[in-house]
Scaffold this active site. Structure first.
Site, PDB file in Angstrom:
ATOM      1  N   HIS A 101     -41.591  32.784 -43.076  1.00 28.67           N
ATOM      2  CA  HIS A 101     -40.883  32.260 -41.898  1.00 28.67           C
ATOM      3  C   HIS A 101     -39.640  31.543 -42.421  1.00 28.67           C
ATOM      4  O   HIS A 101     -39.659  30.998 -43.530  1.00 28.67           O
ATOM      5  CB  HIS A 101     -41.679  31.176 -41.169  1.00 28.67           C
ATOM      6  CG  HIS A 101     -43.012  31.565 -40.620  1.00 28.67           C
ATOM      7  ND1 HIS A 101     -44.142  31.616 -41.384  1.00 28.67           N
ATOM      8  CD2 HIS A 101     -43.397  31.862 -39.353  1.00 28.67           C
ATOM      9  CE1 HIS A 101     -45.176  31.947 -40.626  1.00 28.67           C
ATOM     10  NE2 HIS A 101     -44.752  32.100 -39.384  1.00 28.67           N
ATOM     11  N   ASP A 104     -40.371  28.157 -43.756  1.00 30.35           N
ATOM     12  CA  ASP A 104     -41.117  28.083 -45.021  1.00 30.35           C
ATOM     13  C   ASP A 104     -40.185  27.936 -46.216  1.00 30.35           C
ATOM     14  O   ASP A 104     -40.551  27.315 -47.216  1.00 30.35           O
ATOM     15  CB  ASP A 104     -41.930  29.362 -45.289  1.00 30.35           C
ATOM     16  CG  ASP A 104     -42.856  29.738 -44.164  1.00 30.35           C
ATOM     17  OD1 ASP A 104     -43.210  28.845 -43.369  1.00 30.35           O
ATOM     18  OD2 ASP A 104     -43.224  30.928 -44.087  1.00 30.35           O
TER      19      ASP A 104
HETATM   20  C1  XLS Z   1     -50.753  32.238 -36.607  1.00 27.74           C
HETATM   21  C2  XLS Z   1     -50.118  33.484 -37.029  1.00 27.74           C
HETATM   22  C3  XLS Z   1     -48.794  33.327 -37.781  1.00 27.74           C
HETATM   23  C4  XLS Z   1     -48.047  34.630 -37.818  1.00 27.74           C
HETATM   24  C5  XLS Z   1     -46.619  34.495 -38.259  1.00 27.74           C
HETATM   25  O1  XLS Z   1     -51.894  32.223 -36.164  1.00 27.74           O
HETATM   26  O2  XLS Z   1     -51.057  34.192 -37.775  1.00 27.74           O
HETATM   27  O3  XLS Z   1     -48.998  32.816 -39.038  1.00 27.74           O
HETATM   28  O4  XLS Z   1     -48.666  35.560 -38.657  1.00 27.74           O
HETATM   29  O5  XLS Z   1     -45.900  33.624 -37.481  1.00 27.74           O
END
Ligand code: XLS
Ligand code: CA
Ligand code: CA
Length: 437
Positions: A101, A104
């Site tokens: 993300h 991140d």
């Molecule tokens: C949350 C999601 C998230 C997505 C990406 O539950 O799994 O991590 O994979 O935003």
């Protein structure tokens, strides 16, 4: 520069099932050819940047327990330290892909200008380390759910300015994903849903969500991004209800708004079980409807019932999912992303290696079991035989539209005999599977 926290760990090697080395692969053998392609190309494994390098073990009842050097401040200097640590890890693990993300990899600052400046600055460093390690980007995504501005959703927010801000974030991350050669772009609608219908106009919110997605698709084409746009279904958490509930719900949504040719699914195992499905079900549904994009591979805990995002460890379940995936021709742009975090009590940096090695070995064993089932062919033969009445004769004619309900009713009447039930042989098939897992 201080030494990497992973400096003491040498590159992880395949040593085979009898190895006594704790940090070694027993089953994951990247180059081993399975049904005509290397294991690594079947699995296309990715490490999730957020869980492994941003997560610190915090939960709703207590603070972080994983003390990493870059956790002490949220600025560009710490983001760079984290980035180098992440790629030091990839270098040793040998995962072909990673996912991230925007939030991140760098701080997003107080406004979109700062967010963009930071992201484009860190992009060059990411690109440099990608080139040196050979690690590729499976997908990028914008975090449109953590900041308080998104508490009532991003695309589905009652405030159009929030929608616009989200567009700004997606433009940045989709551009960077494209520039880094990313193979997919993911949209997970964590807060695209509601906590109470008392304050929610569902009709408007669904239309807004579709408009946003359409704009993302248009932008993808405008910049020439050839990767796949993926929606990741989840039924709830953090919202009470998330609009992208499961594969079938997203499918209906895409068709309603004419986006089914443009967007595919990122199926997460833990989200499937939260929605009351088996992971295998969501995979089979996606494949049956030409919607399989990628997979977030993890597991929940059957006693806890929330999104615990644990590393996968169930070979029989994964083997059956992989039978579907491999038979369907495997991933095109997708792969298997470890959207999984080490537990709060797993505090040491090398716990990250144990977790990923374990996950990769489990996937490798599942793939080998899937290979054996596919080679054996008996499962497929059983299903083919069960449905063969639809390949020719009456079944084929019905499907071709040659019969009306009336004519068919007369046919059944004329035949004069009621069709005999045939056993579905579930236990026989379960026993068959057990020969391989
Ligand atoms: C949350 C999601 C998230 C997505 C990406 O539950 O799994 O991590 O994979 O935003
Ligand atoms: Ca996920
Ligand atoms: Ca999850």
């Amino acid at each position: 520069m201080t030494a990497s926290i992973f400096a003491d760990t040498p590159a992880i090697r395949y040593e085979g099932p009898d190895s006594h080395t704790p940090l070694a692969f027993r089953y994951y053998d990247a180059d081993r050819v399975v049904l005509g392609r290397p294991m690594a190309d079947h699995l296309r494994i990715a490490v999730a940047y957020w869980h492994s390098f941003c997560g610190d073990g915090a939960d709703t009842f207590g603070p972080g327990t994983h003390r990493r050097p870059w956790h002490t401040a949220d600025d560009m200097a710490h983001a760079k330290t984290k980035l180098h640590a992440a790629f030091d890890f990839f270098e040793r693990l040998g995962n072909p892909f990673f996912c991230f993300h925007d939030v991140d990899v760098c701080p997003l600052g107080d406004n979109l200008t700062e967010a963009g400046d930071n992201l484009f600055a860190i992009r060059d460093l990411i690109g440099d380390r990608m080139e040196r390690t050979g690690t590729k980007l499976l997908w990028g995504t914008a975090n449109l759910f953590s900041h308080p501005r998104y508490m009532a959703g991003a695309a589905t927010n009652p405030d159009a300015e929030v929608f616009a801000y989200a567009a700004g974030q997606v433009r940045n991350v989709l551009t960077v994903t494209h520039q880094l050669g990313g193979e997919n772009y993911v949209l997970w609608g964590g807060r695209e849903g509601y906590d109470t219908l008392l304050n929610t106009d569902m009709k408007r919110e669904q239309a807004q969500l579709a408009r946003f997605l359409t704009m993302v698709v248009e932008f993808k084409h405008k910049i020439g991004f050839t990767g796949t746009i993926l929606i990741e279904p989840k039924p709830c958490e953090p919202t009470k209800h998330q609009y992208d509930r499961d594969a079938a719900t997203v499918h209906a949504f895409l068709r309603r708004f004419g986006l089914e040719k443009e967007v595919k699914l990122n199926i997460e195992a833990n989200h499937a079980t939260l929605a009351g499905h088996d992971f295998e079900h969501e995979i089979a549904y996606a494949i049956a409807n030409d919607l399989l994009g990628s997979v977030d591979i993890n597991r929940g805990d059957s006693r806890l019932g929330w999104d615990t995002d644990q590393f996968p460890n169930n070979v029989p379940e994964l083997a059956l999912a992989l039978v579907h995936i491999v038979r369907a021709g495997g991933f095109a742009t997708g792969g298997m992303n470890f959207d999984a975090k080490i537990r709060r009590q797993s505090t040491e940096p090398d716990d990250l290696f144990h977790a990923h090695i374990g996950g990769m070995d489990v996937l490798a064993r599942a793939l080998l079991a899937a290979e054996a089932m596919i080679r054996d062919g008996m499962l497929q033969e059983f299903v083919d035989e069960r449905y063969k009445g639809w390949d020719q004769g009456l079944g084929a004619e019905i499907m071709a539209g040659d019969w009306t309900l009336d004519a068919l009713a007369d046919h059944a009447l004329d035949a004069g005999i009621a069709p005999k039930p045939r056993s579905g042989r579930q236990e026989y098939l379960e026993n068959l599977v057990n020969r391989f897992v």
